[in-house]
Design a protein around this motif. Sequence first.
Motif: not given
Length: 386
Positions: A190-203
């Motif tokens: 839905h937002a092809p140009s978005a920059r994703i910033r991930a962080r792991r909070v669940i296993g």
Amino acid sequence: MFDQEARLERMLARHGDAAVVEPLAGRPTVVRRDQILVAADDAAVVEDRIRRWYDSSQDEGGVCLMRLRPRARVDVCELASRLGGDGRHRKLAVAPNHLMYGQPMWWSGPADRPRPCDPVPAPSAAVPPRRDVTVAVLDTGMSPHPWYEHADWYAEQRAEVAEVLDADLDFELDAQAGHGTFIAGVVLRHAPSARIRARRVIGGDGVGDELDVVRALQWVAAWGRADVVNLSLGCHTFDDRPSPVLARVIASLGRGTVVVAAAGNAAGDRPFWPAALKPVIAVAALDGEDRAWFSNYGWWVDACAPGVDVASCYLDLSRERPPMRGLEAGAFTGYATWSGTSFAAPAVAGMIAGLAAAEDLDAVAAADRVLDPVKARTLPDLGVVV
């Protein structure tokens, strides 16, 4: 559908410090034993009041985890209620450390497995973006995928955000492995140009706790560059009221950041947090024109979007060495379909981010446009159809 009682037993065995509590009859939740969360401003007062049971504490960036002596056998829900006050206005920001679950893996409600599917075309923007937009995805992490593995924003991700596919080393794919990767793909569709910033909070089992989520949100607040935050996870609280600790940290994100969260998959109207918080956009799931049978609903739900057989990028398990078993692991070659409010939420987050990027809007203005009830259909207890 999973045997939910068996799932609960496995979850409790894997998380030995977890306990099912039910202060409100028929409304259970799960907390970490002998742990309470306290806002840093209230830590000194709380420590003084619980000194007879106090064991140790860990303070980090605005939230304090206080551990109680196990032999004291303190009911952490009753303690949090007494410290916070039973009235409408809490005196101290104190909460049990609730377990948080990625959706669809909520143990008291329906669950769903990912299914392999044919490759999905990589997202591409119809018009060039007028500004950069960043979406923080707090979930199980992200695995490499052809859709984004060569993007500069993905190269900036730290190694600790990588998905853990088999945490218990049994050669079985964890039940919710790939959840974060799938959600990032829904955002990008839905937002092809978005920059994703991930962080792991669940296993990979779909389980984390409130402390992990609070600290990740503090990280987002300190970073200060997230336009949208997607939380496809949550919990029911012991008293069906919002955790004041979680509420404070979401407020600290400021008015420029939009938070979108899954409404949960327990097929009921019991508030699911953090989705039910006022500053958060709670998203239910649709199956065609109607509510998906598993989706939560209620006065606290703001929007709804398709949440059944959603297609997105996923893990490529044909390359795993040693090979994974379970969930037809070898059949997954980078794409899947999955159902749940987990995947309705990032559709809304992606639409907000995509509109902000295409029309050079701030995220709040874009959210107002996407969720405008005058221009879109609304459904009772499901909000605006997106």
